[in-house]
Design a protein around this motif. Sequence first.
Motif, PDB file in Angstrom:
ATOM      1  N   SER A 198      11.867  27.518  17.274  1.00 29.95           N
ATOM      2  CA  SER A 198      11.686  28.392  18.435  1.00 29.95           C
ATOM      3  C   SER A 198      13.040  28.981  18.819  1.00 29.95           C
ATOM      4  CB  SER A 198      11.127  27.588  19.618  1.00 29.95           C
ATOM      5  OG  SER A 198      12.075  26.601  20.018  1.00 29.95           O
ATOM      6  N   ILE A 199      13.026  29.917  19.751  1.00 28.75           N
ATOM      7  CA  ILE A 199      14.271  30.471  20.283  1.00 28.75           C
ATOM      8  C   ILE A 199      14.523  29.855  21.644  1.00 28.75           C
ATOM      9  CG2 ILE A 199      15.416  32.546  21.148  1.00 28.75           C
ATOM     10  CD1 ILE A 199      14.034  34.090  18.909  1.00 28.75           C
ATOM     11  N   PHE A 200      15.673  29.183  21.763  1.00 30.09           N
ATOM     12  CA  PHE A 200      16.013  28.515  23.015  1.00 30.09           C
ATOM     13  C   PHE A 200      16.530  29.509  24.048  1.00 30.09           C
ATOM     14  CE2 PHE A 200      19.238  26.515  25.732  1.00 30.09           C
ATOM     15  CZ  PHE A 200      18.477  25.518  26.327  1.00 30.09           C
ATOM     16  N   GLY A 201      17.378  30.439  23.616  1.00 22.08           N
ATOM     17  CA  GLY A 201      17.963  31.388  24.551  1.00 22.08           C
ATOM     18  C   GLY A 201      18.813  32.411  23.847  1.00 22.08           C
ATOM     19  N   TYR A 202      19.595  33.151  24.649  1.00 27.62           N
ATOM     20  CA  TYR A 202      20.374  34.276  24.132  1.00 27.62           C
ATOM     21  C   TYR A 202      21.758  34.308  24.763  1.00 27.62           C
ATOM     22  CZ  TYR A 202      15.704  35.830  22.766  1.00 27.62           C
ATOM     23  OH  TYR A 202      14.443  35.883  22.229  1.00 27.62           O
ATOM     24  N   THR A 203      22.711  34.832  24.019  1.00 29.75           N
ATOM     25  CA  THR A 203      24.046  35.063  24.532  1.00 29.75           C
ATOM     26  C   THR A 203      24.586  36.347  23.933  1.00 29.75           C
ATOM     27  OG1 THR A 203      26.177  33.983  24.969  1.00 29.75           O
ATOM     28  CG2 THR A 203      25.291  33.767  22.739  1.00 29.75           C
ATOM     29  N   ILE A 204      25.743  36.800  24.395  1.00 27.19           N
ATOM     30  CA  ILE A 204      26.387  37.997  23.849  1.00 27.19           C
ATOM     31  C   ILE A 204      27.287  37.570  22.698  1.00 27.19           C
ATOM     32  CG2 ILE A 204      27.883  39.970  24.372  1.00 27.19           C
ATOM     33  CD1 ILE A 204      27.012  39.683  27.308  1.00 27.19           C
ATOM     34  N   LEU A 205      27.335  38.409  21.661  1.00 25.94           N
ATOM     35  CA  LEU A 205      28.153  38.140  20.476  1.00 25.94           C
ATOM     36  C   LEU A 205      29.022  39.348  20.159  1.00 25.94           C
ATOM     37  CD1 LEU A 205      28.930  36.726  17.753  1.00 25.94           C
ATOM     38  CD2 LEU A 205      26.826  37.705  16.800  1.00 25.94           C
ATOM     39  N   ASN A 206      30.317  39.096  19.944  1.00 21.39           N
ATOM     40  CA  ASN A 206      31.226  40.120  19.426  1.00 21.39           C
ATOM     41  C   ASN A 206      31.653  39.685  18.029  1.00 21.39           C
ATOM     42  OD1 ASN A 206      33.220  42.035  18.899  1.00 21.39           O
ATOM     43  ND2 ASN A 206      33.913  42.082  21.023  1.00 21.39           N
ATOM     44  N   ASP A 207      31.182  40.410  17.019  1.00 23.52           N
ATOM     45  CA  ASP A 207      31.489  40.121  15.618  1.00 23.52           C
ATOM     46  C   ASP A 207      32.708  40.962  15.219  1.00 23.52           C
ATOM     47  OD1 ASP A 207      31.281  39.411  12.895  1.00 23.52           O
ATOM     48  OD2 ASP A 207      29.974  41.117  12.499  1.00 23.52           O
ATOM     49  N   TRP A 208      33.899  40.477  15.581  1.00 25.79           N
ATOM     50  CA  TRP A 208      35.133  41.220  15.348  1.00 25.79           C
ATOM     51  C   TRP A 208      35.312  41.537  13.863  1.00 25.79           C
ATOM     52  CZ3 TRP A 208      37.521  42.618  19.796  1.00 25.79           C
ATOM     53  CH2 TRP A 208      37.250  41.867  20.949  1.00 25.79           C
ATOM     54  N   SER A 209      35.863  42.716  13.554  1.00 28.57           N
ATOM     55  CA  SER A 209      35.940  43.167  12.164  1.00 28.57           C
ATOM     56  C   SER A 209      37.281  43.816  11.860  1.00 28.57           C
ATOM     57  CB  SER A 209      34.828  44.181  11.876  1.00 28.57           C
ATOM     58  OG  SER A 209      33.551  43.604  12.099  1.00 28.57           O
ATOM     59  N   ALA A 210      37.910  43.345  10.779  1.00 27.65           N
ATOM     60  CA  ALA A 210      39.115  43.989  10.242  1.00 27.65           C
ATOM     61  C   ALA A 210      38.640  44.935   9.152  1.00 27.65           C
ATOM     62  CB  ALA A 210      40.080  42.951   9.694  1.00 27.65           C
ATOM     63  N   ARG A 211      38.402  46.198   9.498  1.00 28.53           N
ATOM     64  CA  ARG A 211      37.704  47.114   8.598  1.00 28.53           C
ATOM     65  C   ARG A 211      38.488  47.413   7.317  1.00 28.53           C
ATOM     66  NH1 ARG A 211      32.540  46.620  10.174  1.00 28.53           N
ATOM     67  NH2 ARG A 211      32.199  47.288  12.334  1.00 28.53           N
ATOM     68  N   ASP A 212      39.818  47.442   7.388  1.00 29.51           N
ATOM     69  CA  ASP A 212      40.587  47.716   6.175  1.00 29.51           C
ATOM     70  C   ASP A 212      40.458  46.562   5.190  1.00 29.51           C
ATOM     71  OD1 ASP A 212      41.901  46.295   8.164  1.00 29.51           O
ATOM     72  OD2 ASP A 212      43.775  47.409   8.022  1.00 29.51           O
ATOM     73  N   LEU A 213      40.495  45.320   5.666  1.00 24.19           N
ATOM     74  CA  LEU A 213      40.298  44.184   4.771  1.00 24.19           C
ATOM     75  C   LEU A 213      38.857  44.163   4.242  1.00 24.19           C
ATOM     76  CD1 LEU A 213      42.144  41.321   6.713  1.00 24.19           C
ATOM     77  CD2 LEU A 213      43.089  43.091   5.201  1.00 24.19           C
ATOM     78  N   GLN A 214      37.913  44.455   5.115  1.00 17.90           N
ATOM     79  CA  GLN A 214      36.505  44.463   4.717  1.00 17.90           C
ATOM     80  C   GLN A 214      36.232  45.511   3.643  1.00 17.90           C
ATOM     81  OE1 GLN A 214      33.861  45.604   7.867  1.00 17.90           O
ATOM     82  NE2 GLN A 214      32.015  45.182   6.715  1.00 17.90           N
TER      83      GLN A 214
END
Length: 305
Positions: free
Chosen positions: A133-149
């Motif tokens: 089941s889904i217990f709850g929700y939070t905010i997520l920031n998926d930080w990205s180093a675009r040049d390395l990626q």
Amino acid sequence: MRLARFRHEGREHTGAVEGDTIRPLDADMRTIIEGGVPGRAGAPIPLREVRLLAPVRPASLRDFVAFEEHVEGVRRSIDGSGGVPEAWYDAPTFYFTNPHRIFGPDDEVPFPARSVNRDFELEVAAIAGAGESIFGYTILNDWSARDLQKREMQVNLGPAKGKDFASSIGPWIVTADELDPFRDGEGFLDLWCHVTVNGVEVGRDLLSNMGWTFETMLAYAARDSVVRPGDLLGSGTVGNGGCLAELWGRNGEQNPPPLKDGDVVTLTVEGIGSLTNRVTSAPPTDDLPRVRRRDAARARAERQH
């Protein structure tokens, strides 16, 4: 209910947020997610007197890519191609990122010193509960180093050092029942999400523009595998400026510019709250040793002798 981890007078606690106070609970967050909310264990404390922490320490973090608009814009920015791959429509794709580099509200986020194309990603994460089941929700920031990626994804394996240095979550967990009034007729959460950099809005989108519901993503994650209570499942980045790379792909230039040291990024999601972090740089790293290149035919011949 809003549940948070916090530090007060040198000790870490779990508590229930009640208005502008937080009341300690007699259990840690993982126990609450697995078995329910226990009784209160102390008097309420003003929020201004505590330091909020990342609300959960997950064993795993699966990050999906559930927004078509984001996929189209970022593909153009990262590899110069356009459109959305047909495979995207087959199933809710995700990758695993690093559960050991999770930051909380108001933490400084250290980017790799070698990265200059620094980016945020505005997301919502579901917290898996008992019995898939889904217990709850939070905010997520998926930080990205675009040049390395961009460099490492040419190997066709997926993001690695462009992603695993940091994710931020918070400010707390909102239990799933609290967001039921925002559900539309198809089960999507109709929540406005927006992001500012140094107080200037960069992007805004509805969470209900996802291609799949969180319930579908959870079921897919558990297929032929295991999802444990407390595991995180990211929505993927919202469209319409949910990250800078999407805008770079659409604008044909780095406008707005990449993040730099000192920039303050705030993600706000209706019904949940706001998550703010400041960008910094990690210490410089040494160069890698040169790769050993092998001639396969010559190597086989040498082994035969």
